[in-house]
Motif scaffolding. Structure first.
Motif, PDB file in Angstrom:
ATOM      1  N   HIS A  74      -3.076  -5.357 -38.886  1.00 53.71           N
ATOM      2  CA  HIS A  74      -3.227  -6.902 -39.492  1.00 53.71           C
ATOM      3  C   HIS A  74      -1.476  -6.113 -38.397  1.00 53.71           C
ATOM      4  O   HIS A  74      -0.787  -7.500 -37.951  1.00 53.71           O
TER       5      HIS A  74
ATOM      6  N   GLN B 214      -0.460 -17.464 -38.080  1.00 52.34           N
ATOM      7  CA  GLN B 214       0.486 -17.445 -39.106  1.00 52.34           C
ATOM      8  C   GLN B 214       2.174 -17.128 -38.912  1.00 52.34           C
ATOM      9  O   GLN B 214       2.393 -16.581 -38.148  1.00 52.34           O
TER      10      GLN B 214
ATOM     11  N   GLU C  16       7.777 -17.271 -40.834  1.00 47.57           N
ATOM     12  CA  GLU C  16       9.279 -18.650 -41.460  1.00 47.57           C
ATOM     13  C   GLU C  16       7.968 -18.734 -42.595  1.00 47.57           C
ATOM     14  O   GLU C  16       8.521 -20.056 -43.553  1.00 47.57           O
ATOM     15  N   SER C  17       6.473 -18.804 -42.967  1.00 48.85           N
ATOM     16  CA  SER C  17       5.554 -18.862 -43.607  1.00 48.85           C
ATOM     17  C   SER C  17       4.485 -18.765 -44.012  1.00 48.85           C
ATOM     18  O   SER C  17       3.883 -17.214 -43.272  1.00 48.85           O
ATOM     19  N   GLN C  18       4.394 -18.170 -45.088  1.00 56.02           N
ATOM     20  CA  GLN C  18       3.278 -18.214 -45.494  1.00 56.02           C
ATOM     21  C   GLN C  18       1.971 -18.546 -45.233  1.00 56.02           C
ATOM     22  O   GLN C  18       0.529 -18.228 -45.645  1.00 56.02           O
ATOM     23  N   PHE C  19       1.473 -20.056 -44.825  1.00 59.60           N
ATOM     24  CA  PHE C  19       0.851 -21.114 -44.103  1.00 59.60           C
ATOM     25  C   PHE C  19       0.495 -20.569 -42.830  1.00 59.60           C
ATOM     26  O   PHE C  19       1.787 -20.365 -42.312  1.00 59.60           O
ATOM     27  N   THR C  20      -0.667 -21.741 -41.857  1.00 52.26           N
ATOM     28  CA  THR C  20      -1.001 -20.855 -40.601  1.00 52.26           C
ATOM     29  C   THR C  20      -0.564 -22.991 -40.369  1.00 52.26           C
ATOM     30  O   THR C  20       0.000 -23.457 -40.752  1.00 52.26           O
TER      31      THR C  20
END
Length: 201
Positions: A116, A163, A166-170
């Motif tokens: 990762h 991802q 700036e975000s925890q989402f894709t």
């Protein structure tokens, strides 16, 4: 009032660009290639996003009015562990007749053993603006990580695997409004608008 012809038949892109220019207070009309006979066939033979966006913009310019400006974009994903691939061939990474699923599958296969913390990547967009005595390019990037599996059902292309930092989402999970604030295309557009303001259009 200046006219910019956008080298895209995508109605959403036309509306997005016109809205952004209007919000910036610029006196510019955005028109599509249909207004001047349709987008000519342009071979994207460039090895960079800059080269391909210029090819498309100049291709449209050849059939357009002399005093206008012509805008095109080229974009894709660059994965560091793959030495920047897919890059300019992002849309056809798995072959000329491939689709998003095939492209995603190929990237996942090639990255299967990459941990990762070594999956850094970015979406990059380059806008090219050409016209009489004008040839400018504006680049925008959104840094992020490539996930090991698809997450989310929105978006297109590599969005379910990307991802942003700036975000925890894709990109396939966030709203269009949120994506528009941080996307590679939005960042290139900010640079274009800044340049247009300097030209007093």
């Amino acid at each position: 009032m200046k006219t910019i012809y956008l080298a895209s038949g995508n109605a959403h892109k036309l509306k997005e660009l016109q809205s952004a220019l209007d919000l910036a207070g610029l006196s510019v009309i955005v028109s599509g290639p249909d207004a001047i006979g349709g987008m000519p066939e342009v071979e994207e033979t460039g090895s960079t996003f800059e080269a391909n966006s210029l090819l498309k913009a100049n291709g449209l310019r050849e059939i357009g009015p002399a005093g206008a400006w012509f805008l095109a974009d080229d974009s894709g994903i660059e994965i560091d562990a793959l030495n920047g691939k897919p890059g300019v061939i992002s849309a056809r990474y798995a072959g000329e007749e491939c689709d998003d699923e095939a492209n995603n599958d190929k990237v996942l296969r090639e990255m299967i053993e990459v941990p990762h913390n070594q999956r850094s990547c970015r979406f990059r967009c380059v806008l090219a603006l050409v016209g009489h005595d004008v040839e400018e390019t504006f680049s925008g990037a959104c840094e992020g990580m490539l996930l090991s599996k698809r997450t989310g059902t929105g978006g297109f292309g590599y969005d379910p695997l990307f991802q942003p930092l700036e975000s925890q989402f894709t990109f396939a999970e966030i709203s269009l409004d949120e994506k528009a604030k941080i996307s590679h295309r939005a960042r290139a557009l900010i640079k274009l608008i800044s340049w247009l303001k300097q030209q007093d259009v």
